[in-house]
Design an enzyme around this catalytic site. Structure first.
Site, short mmCIF file in Angstrom:
data_model
loop_
_atom_site.label_atom_id
_atom_site.label_comp_id
_atom_site.label_asym_id
_atom_site.label_seq_id
_atom_site.Cartn_x
_atom_site.Cartn_y
_atom_site.Cartn_z
N ASP A 1 -10.32 2.11 2.13
CA ASP A 1 -10.68 1.79 3.03
C ASP A 1 -11.47 3.22 4.00
O ASP A 1 -12.28 2.48 4.89
CB ASP A 1 -9.02 1.55 3.76
N LYS B 1 0.81 -0.93 -0.43
CA LYS B 1 -0.54 0.13 -0.11
C LYS B 1 0.92 1.32 -0.24
O LYS B 1 0.19 2.57 -0.66
CB LYS B 1 -1.07 0.41 0.74
#
Length: 278
Positions: free
Chosen positions: A106, A69
């Protein structure tokens, strides 16, 4: 859809456990995107540049899990403000003109999952843990929490890290020792971001009156803490809720559809967790 850009996948290491293929493929089937495929690839940080360099015009998007990420950021043309705020990209959209755009679904996924359970705003909140998911939780709370957030952590270093994230995200973060984690349960919203088993010992301490618990785990489910919380009549948001809501946003960004099929994707995820689909 007639677009030739019909490939997507999730990357990470380890990746075999990922439910993303189940969720995205269910969406494609429901939307009639017959030519679309969604795979999973075991890719570590060292292999990521080469993988990205080999992507052809048929690729529409990527989902990223740990440990990629942050590693992906330097390989992108543009990163959204949301992703930049936590230095984490979990979604890459590959445009027709060859640009690679990074985003983080997210954070809005957390907000949407809470909203689905009726949580729009809270006066204060507590976070259990201080890892990467905790920073995303702080970013979500920056949008919905009016007051302080107390993070329960295991070390002084983690405490400093969480307060630093709070300053960066504009959240009033207070820190407390993990030994006092049961005190978190007095908050109207508790977000548990710790690995499986970490909060099991706290289940016996759940009080009679509780607010909302957001436990980011989905396997095994329910966690001991989530089960105890439900038994007290409290609202519980689970990791599958987060996974599905963030995947909905990914499908919309990668395919261009305006509304991904949330209910269908959730049902597919539930079947997968029950062991009937892989």
């Amino acid at each position: 859809m007639s677009s030739p850009r019909t490939r997507a996948a999730v990357l990470g290491s380890p990746i075999a456990h990922s439910l993303s293929p189940v969720l995205h493929r269910a969406a494609y089937a429901e939307l009639g995107l017959d030519g679309w495929t969604y795979g999973r690839y075991e890719v570590g940080e060292a292999q990521l540049p080469a993988f990205m360099g080999e992507l052809g015009q048929e690729w529409a998007g990527l989902s990223l899990t740990m440990p990629l990420k942050r590693a992906i950021i330097g390989l992108l043309d543009e990163v959204s403000a949301t992703a930049a705020s936590v230095e984490a990209v979990n979604t890459v959209v590959l445009t027709r003109d060859g640009r690679r755009l990074g985003d983080n679904t997210d954070i809005p996924g957390m907000i949407s999952a809470l909203r689905e359970r009726g949580v729009e705003k809270v006066e204060s909140a507590a976070i259990l843990g201080a890892g990467a998911t905790a920073s995303s939780a702080l970013a979500a709370l920056a949008r919905i929490c009016a007051g302080p957030v107390t993070a329960y952590v295991r070390s002084d270093a983690r405490a400093v890290e969480m307060r630093t994230w709070g300053e960066r995200l504009g959240v009033d973060v207070r820190t407390a020792d993990w030994a006092d984690a049961r005190e978190a349960f007095a908050a109207p919203l508790v977000i548990a971001t710790t690995p499986a088993g970490t909060t099991d010992a706290l289940a016996a301490d759940v009080p009679q009156a509780v607010g909302t618990l957001f436990d980011v785990l989905y396997d095994p489910w329910p966690t001991a803490l989530a089960a105890a919380w439900s038994a007290r009549g409290g609202a519980v948001v689970g990791g599958l809720d987060l996974l599905v809501h963030q995947a909905v946003l990914q499908v919309e960004q990668m395919t261009g559809v305006t509304e991904a099929p949330l209910a269908v994707m959730r049902a597919a995820g539930m079947r997968a967790l029950a062991g009937t689909v892989r």
